[in-house]
Scaffold this active site. Sequence first.
Site, PDB file in Angstrom:
ATOM      1  N   GLU A 101       0.460  -1.101   0.095  1.00 21.68           N
ATOM      2  CA  GLU A 101       0.163   0.218   0.567  1.00 21.68           C
ATOM      3  C   GLU A 101       0.969   1.414  -0.148  1.00 21.68           C
ATOM      4  OE1 GLU A 101      -3.165  -0.800   3.904  1.00 21.68           O
ATOM      5  OE2 GLU A 101      -3.471  -2.106   2.258  1.00 21.68           O
ATOM      6  N   ASN A 144       2.971  -4.917  -3.342  1.00 21.58           N
ATOM      7  CA  ASN A 144       1.076  -5.452  -3.162  1.00 21.58           C
ATOM      8  C   ASN A 144       0.501  -4.162  -2.764  1.00 21.58           C
ATOM      9  OD1 ASN A 144      -0.373  -7.191  -2.918  1.00 21.58           O
ATOM     10  ND2 ASN A 144      -0.817  -6.665  -0.236  1.00 21.58           N
ATOM     11  N   HIS A 173     -10.156  -6.065  -2.334  1.00 18.91           N
ATOM     12  CA  HIS A 173     -11.545  -5.782  -1.914  1.00 18.91           C
ATOM     13  C   HIS A 173     -12.545  -4.896  -2.213  1.00 18.91           C
ATOM     14  CE1 HIS A 173      -8.794  -7.558   1.877  1.00 18.91           C
ATOM     15  NE2 HIS A 173      -8.032  -6.847   1.063  1.00 18.91           N
ATOM     16  N   GLU A 210      -5.146 -10.568  -1.773  1.00 13.11           N
ATOM     17  CA  GLU A 210      -6.283 -10.013  -1.216  1.00 13.11           C
ATOM     18  C   GLU A 210      -8.026 -10.276  -0.875  1.00 13.11           C
ATOM     19  OE1 GLU A 210      -4.835  -7.391   1.323  1.00 13.11           O
ATOM     20  OE2 GLU A 210      -3.096  -7.526   1.248  1.00 13.11           O
ATOM     21  N   ASP A 223     -11.947 -10.202  -1.362  1.00 14.77           N
ATOM     22  CA  ASP A 223     -13.292 -10.800  -0.518  1.00 14.77           C
ATOM     23  C   ASP A 223     -13.932  -9.385  -1.344  1.00 14.77           C
ATOM     24  OD1 ASP A 223     -12.503  -8.676   0.764  1.00 14.77           O
ATOM     25  OD2 ASP A 223     -11.871  -9.358   2.610  1.00 14.77           O
TER      26      ASP A 223
HETATM   27  C1  XIL Z   1      -5.642  -6.664   7.864  1.00 17.24           C
HETATM   28  C2  XIL Z   1      -6.844  -7.749   8.712  1.00 17.24           C
HETATM   29  O1  XIL Z   1      -7.426  -8.590   7.839  1.00 17.24           O
HETATM   30  C3  XIL Z   1      -6.601  -7.405  10.035  1.00 17.24           C
HETATM   31  O2  XIL Z   1      -6.936  -8.825  10.388  1.00 17.24           O
HETATM   32  C4  XIL Z   1      -6.255  -6.024  11.107  1.00 17.24           C
HETATM   33  O3  XIL Z   1      -6.697  -5.650  11.912  1.00 17.24           O
HETATM   34  C5  XIL Z   1      -5.795  -5.730   9.630  1.00 17.24           C
HETATM   35  O4  XIL Z   1      -5.265  -5.542   8.390  1.00 17.24           O
HETATM   36  N1  XIL Z   1      -5.026  -5.224   3.244  1.00 17.24           N
HETATM   37  C6  XIL Z   1      -3.989  -5.522   3.920  1.00 17.24           C
HETATM   38  C7  XIL Z   1      -3.456  -6.813   4.715  1.00 17.24           C
HETATM   39  O5  XIL Z   1      -2.365  -5.429   3.068  1.00 17.24           O
HETATM   40  O6  XIL Z   1      -2.987  -6.643   5.906  1.00 17.24           O
HETATM   41  C8  XIL Z   1      -5.444  -6.158   6.119  1.00 17.24           C
HETATM   42  O7  XIL Z   1      -5.340  -7.034   6.736  1.00 17.24           O
HETATM   43  C9  XIL Z   1      -6.816  -5.973   5.266  1.00 17.24           C
HETATM   44  C10 XIL Z   1      -6.065  -4.226   3.815  1.00 17.24           C
END
Ligand code: XIL
Length: 388
Positions: free
Chosen positions: A195, A236, A272, A300, A302
Amino acid sequence: MITPNSIGARSWVDWRNMNALAVGFMLLALPSLTLGCRQLHAERRVLIAIVFLLLVPADSPDVRQQTTLRDLASARGITLGTAVAAGPLRDDPGYRDRLGVEFGSVTPEDALKWSALEPIRGQYDFADADRLVDFATRHGQSVRGHTLVWHLSVPGWLSGGGYPATELRGILKGHIETVMSHYRGRIAVWDVANEVLAEDGTLRRGFWLDNLGPDYIADAFRWARAADPQAKLYLNEYGAEHDGAKAQGLRALVKDLKAQGVPIDGVGFQTHVMASNRLPGLGDMLRGVATLGVDVAITELDVGMQLPVDALSVHQQAYAYGAAARACLSTPRCRSLTVWGFTDAVSWIPTHYFGFGAATLLDETLAAKGAYHSLACALTIEATCLGG
Ligand code: XIL
């Protein structure tokens, strides 16, 4: 016995359909054709049917259980992974069982983040991450390491330590070396930097940029390559799944890193999204970034839904999972698709997005949702799936 594993997912599905036809044909027509007997006893028909059922693999629950997302993905040349939470991995046998069979790769959801690993300066606690890496080894799974440099999850001793830039660079270099050497040969892919971009495509303001300047990204990749030369090193990012300012910034950054000779192997698209997102630009994005000379991955995935869920969102969620898989499958350099949690019982969405949830493939009882079937279908015979 022929299983989906041994004949490949696509032919297995064809085979299942053929099987139903074959048994029907055999029950009705075969006795009279082969034995020339119109009045064959019912018992003999049943006996012959049983013999056929034993010889021909049936669409039975037993056979279906052997088809996992992991198998389907691997038959299509990609790895299907999931994020894994440390608590359920330690305490919940049902969670562990499903994790072990359904996925070919695992990503520690939080256990490798800096504040989890080194809450006190100099005192590393690898216990949670080690447990997952050991689990992965026992189950033949690969591991994605997440993550080495991120503006979040910076431990208090570091963010509040007031370290001068030269010392801070040394601390970051030391962290990368310590963590990557601990897992050398066991973690194949690392999200080195996470990020790093702002929404407008420029570098994100935050602890590392503010203290070290823009070179911290290139430095992190170089230190990571030196720490484990075999590992694949990824940048990422989120919010770059469609074209726009951030996606352009991402392409510009990757081009720049490549031009400088920085050892970057891949770009991860977090993905996400909410259920109404049909992910229209994702395939083009993946292919566009891959043309810059890197691998790509969905890292990631979802798909959040507003609670309580309604029928339309359930359908849209299923569509989005399938669409993500199709985007990856249609990109030759897309190596893996990782979901951010695989059960609604263990997902970050409800706690981070008020009023949203139910974002994963399985419900709280580990029963498959429409999202699961849509993903399985896209991995199997994408042309006939929802929206395919
Ligand atoms: C999130 C986790 O899922 C949570 O458990 C934690 O509290 C915060 O981080 N992008 C990312 C991940 O790169 O590391 C994040 O994970 C979600 C968003």
